[in-house]
Scaffold this motif. Sequence first.
Motif, short mmCIF file in Angstrom:
data_model
loop_
_atom_site.label_atom_id
_atom_site.label_comp_id
_atom_site.label_asym_id
_atom_site.label_seq_id
_atom_site.Cartn_x
_atom_site.Cartn_y
_atom_site.Cartn_z
N LEU A 21 0.80 -1.23 0.00
CA LEU A 21 0.00 0.00 0.00
C LEU A 21 0.83 1.28 0.00
O LEU A 21 0.55 2.20 -0.78
CB LEU A 21 -0.96 -0.01 1.19
N SER A 22 1.82 1.38 0.85
CA SER A 22 2.59 2.63 0.94
C SER A 22 3.30 2.98 -0.36
O SER A 22 3.20 4.12 -0.84
CB SER A 22 3.59 2.57 2.11
N VAL A 40 -9.78 3.49 -1.33
CA VAL A 40 -9.29 2.13 -1.10
C VAL A 40 -10.45 1.29 -0.57
O VAL A 40 -11.08 1.65 0.43
CB VAL A 40 -8.12 2.10 -0.10
N VAL A 41 -10.75 0.20 -1.27
CA VAL A 41 -11.80 -0.71 -0.84
C VAL A 41 -11.13 -1.94 -0.25
O VAL A 41 -10.49 -2.71 -0.96
CB VAL A 41 -12.71 -1.11 -2.01
N ASP A 47 -4.32 -8.13 8.01
CA ASP A 47 -2.87 -7.92 8.13
C ASP A 47 -2.50 -6.52 8.60
O ASP A 47 -1.33 -6.13 8.53
CB ASP A 47 -2.19 -8.20 6.79
N GLY A 48 -3.47 -5.75 9.08
CA GLY A 48 -3.18 -4.40 9.54
C GLY A 48 -3.30 -3.34 8.46
O GLY A 48 -2.89 -2.19 8.68
N SER A 49 -3.84 -3.68 7.31
CA SER A 49 -3.97 -2.71 6.22
C SER A 49 -4.80 -1.50 6.64
O SER A 49 -4.43 -0.35 6.35
CB SER A 49 -4.64 -3.37 5.01
N TYR A 57 -2.59 7.65 6.08
CA TYR A 57 -3.26 8.22 4.91
C TYR A 57 -4.69 8.62 5.28
O TYR A 57 -5.66 8.11 4.70
CB TYR A 57 -3.25 7.23 3.76
N PRO A 58 -4.84 9.53 6.23
CA PRO A 58 -6.18 9.89 6.72
C PRO A 58 -7.07 10.57 5.69
O PRO A 58 -8.30 10.58 5.83
CB PRO A 58 -5.88 10.82 7.89
N ASP A 59 -6.49 11.15 4.65
CA ASP A 59 -7.29 11.85 3.65
C ASP A 59 -7.85 10.92 2.57
O ASP A 59 -8.66 11.35 1.74
CB ASP A 59 -6.45 12.93 2.96
N ILE A 60 -7.43 9.67 2.60
CA ILE A 60 -7.92 8.71 1.62
C ILE A 60 -9.27 8.16 2.07
O ILE A 60 -9.47 7.84 3.24
CB ILE A 60 -6.90 7.58 1.43
N LYS A 61 -10.19 8.05 1.14
CA LYS A 61 -11.51 7.50 1.43
C LYS A 61 -11.38 5.98 1.56
O LYS A 61 -10.91 5.30 0.66
CB LYS A 61 -12.50 7.86 0.33
N LEU A 62 -11.79 5.45 2.69
CA LEU A 62 -11.65 4.02 2.97
C LEU A 62 -13.02 3.37 3.07
O LEU A 62 -13.87 3.80 3.85
CB LEU A 62 -10.88 3.80 4.27
#
Length: 301
Positions: A21-22, A40-41, A47-49, A57-62
């Motif tokens: 991811l990073s 990110v879906v 695994d801690g993703s 990455y707090p600004d990413i929509k999860l």
Amino acid sequence: MNNKTDLVSIVIPNWNGKKFLSPCLDSLLGQTYKTFEIIVVDNGSQDGSIDLLKAHYPDIKLLALNHNTGFSFAVNRGIEAGTGEYIALINNDTKVHELWLEKMVSALQNHAHIGSVACKMLSLSDPTILDGAGDGLRRGCLPARVGHGEKDIGQFSNERYVLGACGGAALYRKSMLNEIGLFDEDFFAYLEDVDLDLRAQSAGYQCLYVPEAIIYHLGCGTTGSGYSKLVVRLSCRNNINVMVKNIPVRLLFTFLPYIVFLAIVLSGGCSHKRRLIIILASRSMGSVTFIAQNAQKTRAS
């Protein structure tokens, strides 16, 4: 980021892909084209993703799903959540060149008749090797990434029209997806992008391959080796599904010798008896399951 005009919604499905991811997200954040949102879906990762995404990455929509729903279902939820005029799909085991999104968007802006854009995919482990230059379909109705595994010596350095874009690195007009429908969730994973490519072509939408848009792809980062039981089973089953859904009966009969020939070659090329059994079982049961599922949908509608 708030202007929907020319906004790109980048959808990334993830299942236990924390280690990828990073690098993937950092390369996206370094793009020269800045008008985008990242979605990110997560398919029930253990695994801690999710912790990584929330912390760094707090600004990413999860979008966090409860279990592994497969590529098609997860991507569709991401597309539905996107607010952009364009939808980009990339796998989590990729890194993008800084000009990737700029070149892809430019193609859609400058060619009103195309509905999607394919890019040059290079091997992440060896960038001199092509991972693909758009998707194609052999006469035996076997889908393949154009140029996959070839040495990159400039043979795919010019723009050209292709069948479609690999779902691991593609850009689509949202309006096209609204018209032809999203990814078929019965596929679960593998070849759902080829199914969508064929539906787009049938609706009159072309796909342009843009070589200046470059992405580096590890390949099978989530599911493991391309020869794993899961990959073989899904690929073989969905190859049948693609034919059943999209290829006219007349053409199927025309290409029947090629279809049989490729089936023999693939089966004969199996170095492991167990893999051969998986292939034969997947090919025999795939279309039966798929037809039954769609018959139920038809009766319910």
